[in-house]
Motif scaffolding. Structure first.
Motif, PDB file in Angstrom:
ATOM      1  N   PHE A  94     -27.162  -8.997 -42.952  1.00 18.15           N
ATOM      2  CA  PHE A  94     -26.763  -7.657 -43.363  1.00 18.15           C
ATOM      3  C   PHE A  94     -25.502  -7.689 -44.227  1.00 18.15           C
ATOM      4  O   PHE A  94     -24.703  -8.621 -44.142  1.00 18.15           O
ATOM      5  N   PRO A  95     -25.308  -6.678 -45.076  1.00 25.32           N
ATOM      6  CA  PRO A  95     -24.105  -6.626 -45.906  1.00 25.32           C
ATOM      7  C   PRO A  95     -22.842  -6.611 -45.052  1.00 25.32           C
ATOM      8  O   PRO A  95     -22.844  -6.122 -43.917  1.00 25.32           O
ATOM      9  N   ALA A  96     -21.764  -7.139 -45.614  1.00 24.89           N
ATOM     10  CA  ALA A  96     -20.485  -7.203 -44.904  1.00 24.89           C
ATOM     11  C   ALA A  96     -19.366  -6.776 -45.840  1.00 24.89           C
ATOM     12  O   ALA A  96     -19.548  -6.717 -47.067  1.00 24.89           O
ATOM     13  N   ILE A  97     -18.213  -6.497 -45.272  1.00 21.90           N
ATOM     14  CA  ILE A  97     -17.056  -6.140 -46.080  1.00 21.90           C
ATOM     15  C   ILE A  97     -16.760  -7.267 -47.071  1.00 21.90           C
ATOM     16  O   ILE A  97     -16.738  -8.438 -46.703  1.00 21.90           O
ATOM     17  N   GLY A  98     -16.602  -6.917 -48.345  1.00 18.08           N
ATOM     18  CA  GLY A  98     -16.336  -7.913 -49.383  1.00 18.08           C
ATOM     19  C   GLY A  98     -17.560  -8.300 -50.187  1.00 18.08           C
ATOM     20  O   GLY A  98     -17.435  -8.935 -51.243  1.00 18.08           O
ATOM     21  N   ASP A  99     -18.750  -7.935 -49.733  1.00 21.23           N
ATOM     22  CA  ASP A  99     -19.979  -8.282 -50.447  1.00 21.23           C
ATOM     23  C   ASP A  99     -20.088  -7.521 -51.766  1.00 21.23           C
ATOM     24  O   ASP A  99     -19.688  -6.353 -51.876  1.00 21.23           O
ATOM     25  N   TRP A 100     -20.675  -8.194 -52.754  1.00 19.01           N
ATOM     26  CA  TRP A 100     -21.083  -7.536 -54.003  1.00 19.01           C
ATOM     27  C   TRP A 100     -22.558  -7.200 -53.877  1.00 19.01           C
ATOM     28  O   TRP A 100     -23.362  -8.060 -53.530  1.00 19.01           O
ATOM     29  N   VAL A 101     -22.898  -5.940 -54.145  1.00 15.03           N
ATOM     30  CA  VAL A 101     -24.255  -5.465 -53.896  1.00 15.03           C
ATOM     31  C   VAL A 101     -24.827  -4.764 -55.129  1.00 15.03           C
ATOM     32  O   VAL A 101     -24.088  -4.359 -56.038  1.00 15.03           O
ATOM     33  N   ALA A 102     -26.161  -4.656 -55.148  1.00 13.98           N
ATOM     34  CA  ALA A 102     -26.866  -3.931 -56.211  1.00 13.98           C
ATOM     35  C   ALA A 102     -27.204  -2.539 -55.698  1.00 13.98           C
ATOM     36  O   ALA A 102     -27.785  -2.388 -54.624  1.00 13.98           O
ATOM     37  N   LEU A 103     -26.836  -1.519 -56.475  1.00  9.39           N
ATOM     38  CA  LEU A 103     -26.967  -0.129 -56.034  1.00  9.39           C
ATOM     39  C   LEU A 103     -27.776   0.703 -57.015  1.00  9.39           C
ATOM     40  O   LEU A 103     -27.756   0.453 -58.224  1.00  9.39           O
ATOM     41  N   SER A 104     -28.464   1.691 -56.487  1.00 11.63           N
ATOM     42  CA  SER A 104     -29.012   2.763 -57.329  1.00 11.63           C
ATOM     43  C   SER A 104     -28.289   4.040 -56.909  1.00 11.63           C
ATOM     44  O   SER A 104     -28.262   4.390 -55.728  1.00 11.63           O
ATOM     45  N   MET A 105     -27.667   4.707 -57.871  1.00  8.15           N
ATOM     46  CA  MET A 105     -26.872   5.892 -57.576  1.00  8.15           C
ATOM     47  C   MET A 105     -27.791   7.098 -57.384  1.00  8.15           C
ATOM     48  O   MET A 105     -28.782   7.261 -58.096  1.00  8.15           O
ATOM     49  N   GLN A 106     -27.433   7.933 -56.414  1.00  8.89           N
ATOM     50  CA  GLN A 106     -28.235   9.110 -56.081  1.00  8.89           C
ATOM     51  C   GLN A 106     -27.382  10.379 -56.220  1.00  8.89           C
ATOM     52  O   GLN A 106     -26.177  10.355 -55.979  1.00  8.89           O
TER      53      GLN A 106
ATOM     54  N   GLN B 198     -27.127 -14.852 -28.924  1.00  7.20           N
ATOM     55  CA  GLN B 198     -26.999 -15.897 -29.938  1.00  7.20           C
ATOM     56  C   GLN B 198     -27.112 -15.275 -31.333  1.00  7.20           C
ATOM     57  O   GLN B 198     -28.125 -15.377 -32.002  1.00  7.20           O
ATOM     58  N   GLU B 199     -26.044 -14.594 -31.758  1.00  9.00           N
ATOM     59  CA  GLU B 199     -26.053 -13.935 -33.056  1.00  9.00           C
ATOM     60  C   GLU B 199     -24.738 -14.181 -33.791  1.00  9.00           C
ATOM     61  O   GLU B 199     -23.685 -14.331 -33.175  1.00  9.00           O
ATOM     62  N   GLU B 200     -24.834 -14.181 -35.110  1.00 12.22           N
ATOM     63  CA  GLU B 200     -23.664 -14.349 -35.960  1.00 12.22           C
ATOM     64  C   GLU B 200     -23.076 -12.986 -36.305  1.00 12.22           C
ATOM     65  O   GLU B 200     -23.804 -12.045 -36.606  1.00 12.22           O
ATOM     66  N   GLN B 201     -21.756 -12.887 -36.258  1.00 16.37           N
ATOM     67  CA  GLN B 201     -21.058 -11.685 -36.703  1.00 16.37           C
ATOM     68  C   GLN B 201     -20.194 -12.059 -37.904  1.00 16.37           C
ATOM     69  O   GLN B 201     -19.301 -12.891 -37.801  1.00 16.37           O
ATOM     70  N   ILE B 202     -20.485 -11.454 -39.045  1.00 23.19           N
ATOM     71  CA  ILE B 202     -19.702 -11.730 -40.246  1.00 23.19           C
ATOM     72  C   ILE B 202     -18.456 -10.857 -40.236  1.00 23.19           C
ATOM     73  O   ILE B 202     -18.543  -9.633 -40.155  1.00 23.19           O
ATOM     74  N   VAL B 203     -17.311 -11.496 -40.331  1.00 25.28           N
ATOM     75  CA  VAL B 203     -16.029 -10.797 -40.340  1.00 25.28           C
ATOM     76  C   VAL B 203     -15.723 -10.278 -41.745  1.00 25.28           C
ATOM     77  O   VAL B 203     -15.293  -9.133 -41.919  1.00 25.28           O
ATOM     78  N   ALA B 204     -15.942 -11.097 -42.755  1.00 35.46           N
ATOM     79  CA  ALA B 204     -15.722 -10.711 -44.153  1.00 35.46           C
ATOM     80  C   ALA B 204     -16.359 -11.757 -45.048  1.00 35.46           C
ATOM     81  O   ALA B 204     -16.574 -12.902 -44.637  1.00 35.46           O
ATOM     82  N   SER B 205     -16.658 -11.366 -46.284  1.00 33.31           N
ATOM     83  CA  SER B 205     -17.257 -12.316 -47.228  1.00 33.31           C
ATOM     84  C   SER B 205     -16.501 -12.308 -48.552  1.00 33.31           C
ATOM     85  O   SER B 205     -15.736 -11.379 -48.843  1.00 33.31           O
ATOM     86  N   ASN B 206     -16.737 -13.351 -49.343  1.00 34.85           N
ATOM     87  CA  ASN B 206     -16.137 -13.503 -50.672  1.00 34.85           C
ATOM     88  C   ASN B 206     -14.601 -13.415 -50.614  1.00 34.85           C
ATOM     89  O   ASN B 206     -13.959 -12.766 -51.435  1.00 34.85           O
ATOM     90  N   VAL B 207     -14.047 -14.097 -49.614  1.00 30.51           N
ATOM     91  CA  VAL B 207     -12.596 -14.156 -49.435  1.00 30.51           C
ATOM     92  C   VAL B 207     -12.083 -15.466 -50.011  1.00 30.51           C
ATOM     93  O   VAL B 207     -12.659 -16.526 -49.785  1.00 30.51           O
ATOM     94  N   ASP B 208     -10.996 -15.400 -50.765  1.00 33.41           N
ATOM     95  CA  ASP B 208     -10.405 -16.605 -51.357  1.00 33.41           C
ATOM     96  C   ASP B 208      -9.440 -17.291 -50.388  1.00 33.41           C
ATOM     97  O   ASP B 208      -9.450 -18.510 -50.254  1.00 33.41           O
TER      98      ASP B 208
ATOM     99  N   THR C 138      -8.836 -12.187 -53.351  1.00 33.49           N
ATOM    100  CA  THR C 138      -9.138 -11.497 -52.094  1.00 33.49           C
ATOM    101  C   THR C 138      -8.627 -12.305 -50.922  1.00 33.49           C
ATOM    102  O   THR C 138      -8.922 -13.490 -50.798  1.00 33.49           O
ATOM    103  N   VAL C 139      -7.851 -11.654 -50.057  1.00 37.97           N
ATOM    104  CA  VAL C 139      -7.363 -12.296 -48.839  1.00 37.97           C
ATOM    105  C   VAL C 139      -7.818 -11.473 -47.640  1.00 37.97           C
ATOM    106  O   VAL C 139      -8.032 -10.265 -47.749  1.00 37.97           O
TER     107      VAL C 139
END
Length: 363
Positions: free
Chosen positions: A69-81, A108-118, A201-202
């Motif tokens: 699932f998407p997480a904070i910091g992800d770049w996503v493709a959107l269609s505006m409504q 037994q599941e992964e929890q993403i804290v943040a993505s695309n962090v430098d 990004t930190v």
């Protein structure tokens, strides 16, 4: 007006976008970055401003695990409504770093804290929260993520022997920058400038009460996050941050605040254990046996280092404990994948059988 370049969009991300969506038939798709994760809905920054977003039904059904699932910091493709009032998420660009942990409990599941962090700031306060052994666990998570770890020792104004604690932490984190700072006295910010420049990004992570929300307010120059005092008895704090949000700093960097952790359960090991305990890995190269477990074996260079005082025994004990934990975690994950695969095979067989019976009934 705020634009996605201020949130880290650059030529690299633009190239990834072209590879995945430039040739798509749907020309309405636009890029955006998730700046707020509120569970079923997301706050997304686009070139036309900030909006609410939610998953398309088609995308939702492609996800198998929670980590998809998407997480904070992800770049996503959107269609505006509705003229940009809200947006539908249709896809996620490949992540260059993923900070994750195992969800609490037996699940037994992964929890993403943040993505695309430098850079990942690993925060520990210079009070009773200071714990070297716990920081070793956070370092494993950081090295596995793909982000660069930096240790921040906060509340330096409350500590009379900050230099000795800095040295102790540096010894436990070979090659990792360690900085003592005080938001209250506005001391140490200049040390962090190399990590918080434009487009970088930190993220902050650490135990509850270590001062993460205070750090966000200090680095951003304004009160964006609520803060609470810690308990006097044990320096433990309550969860001030209840969700994940992304903010722009005056120096142009982007910062993610995350809820505090009572306990860090490691998700998996992508080499982070050896990097976090690089001193032990280096010593192990001189062991007599290549499969040495550093317990009772003859010719063990690691045990010899403990005996001579070169290596702290507590550090070796924590290494062994964490190694066993990751091995157990890996075994459970393999068993779960086999079980899931077997279940899928059974369901597929049942579906084919149903289709065969249906054909007979129609005949």
């Amino acid at each position: 007006m705020t634009n996605i370049q201020q949130y880290g969009w650059n030529e690299n991300w633009s190239s990834k976008w072209d590879e995945k969506w430039k040739e798509t038939e749907d020309k309405r798709l636009v890029p955006g970055r998730i700046v707020g994760d509120f569970g079923s809905k997301y706050r997304v920054m686009t070139d036309s401003g900030e909006t609410w977003g939610e998953l398309s039904g088609k995308l939702r059904h492609t996800f198998v695990a929670s980590g998809d699932f998407p997480a904070i910091g992800d770049w996503v493709a959107l269609s505006m409504q509705d003229g940009g009032e809200h947006a539908i998420l249709h896809g996620i660009l490949p992540r260059h770093s993923v900070i994750s942990r195992k969800v609490a409990g037996n699940t037994q599941e992964e929890q993403i804290v943040a993505s695309n962090v430098d850079t990942l700031f690993l925060v520990s306060a210079l009070n009773d929260d200071f714990n070297v052994r716990r920081m070793e666990r956070y370092l494993i998570m950081a090295w596995n993520s793909g982000a660069n770890p930096v240790i921040l020792l906060t509340k330096a104004d409350l500590c009379l022997d900050a230099e000795s604690k800095i040295a102790e932490m540096e010894s436990a984190a070979p090659g990792v920058p360690v900085h003592a700072v005080s938001a209250l006295q506005d001391n140490g910010r200049e040390k962090l400038l190399p990590y918080i420049g434009s487009g970088q990004t930190v993220a902050l992570t650490g135990s509850s009460g270590c001062g993460k929300s205070t750090m966000v307010n200090w680095l951003c120059g304004k009160n964006l996050q609520l803060t609470q005092d810690v308990r006097e008895g044990d320096s433990r704090g309550r969860h001030t941050t209840t969700h994940r949000e992304l903010f722009i700093m005056p120096d142009g960097g982007i910062i993610v605040d995350t809820p505090g952790m009572r306990e860090l359960q490691l998700w998996e090991d992508e080499g982070g254990l050896d990097l976090a305990f690089s001193d032990i890995s280096s010593l192990a190269a001189a062991c007599r046996f290549s499969n040495c477990r550093h317990e009772r074996e003859e010719g063990c260079a690691v045990l010899e280092a403990v005996q001579t005082g070169e290596l702290e025994e507590k550090r070796l004990l924590n290494y062994r404990k964490t190694q066993r934990e990751l091995l157990y975690q890996s075994t459970k994950e393999v068993k779960l994948k086999r079980k899931t695969a077997a279940s899928s095979k059974v369901n597929s067989t049942r579906t084919r059988g149903y289709g065969w019976r249906k054909e007979l009934d129609e005949y």
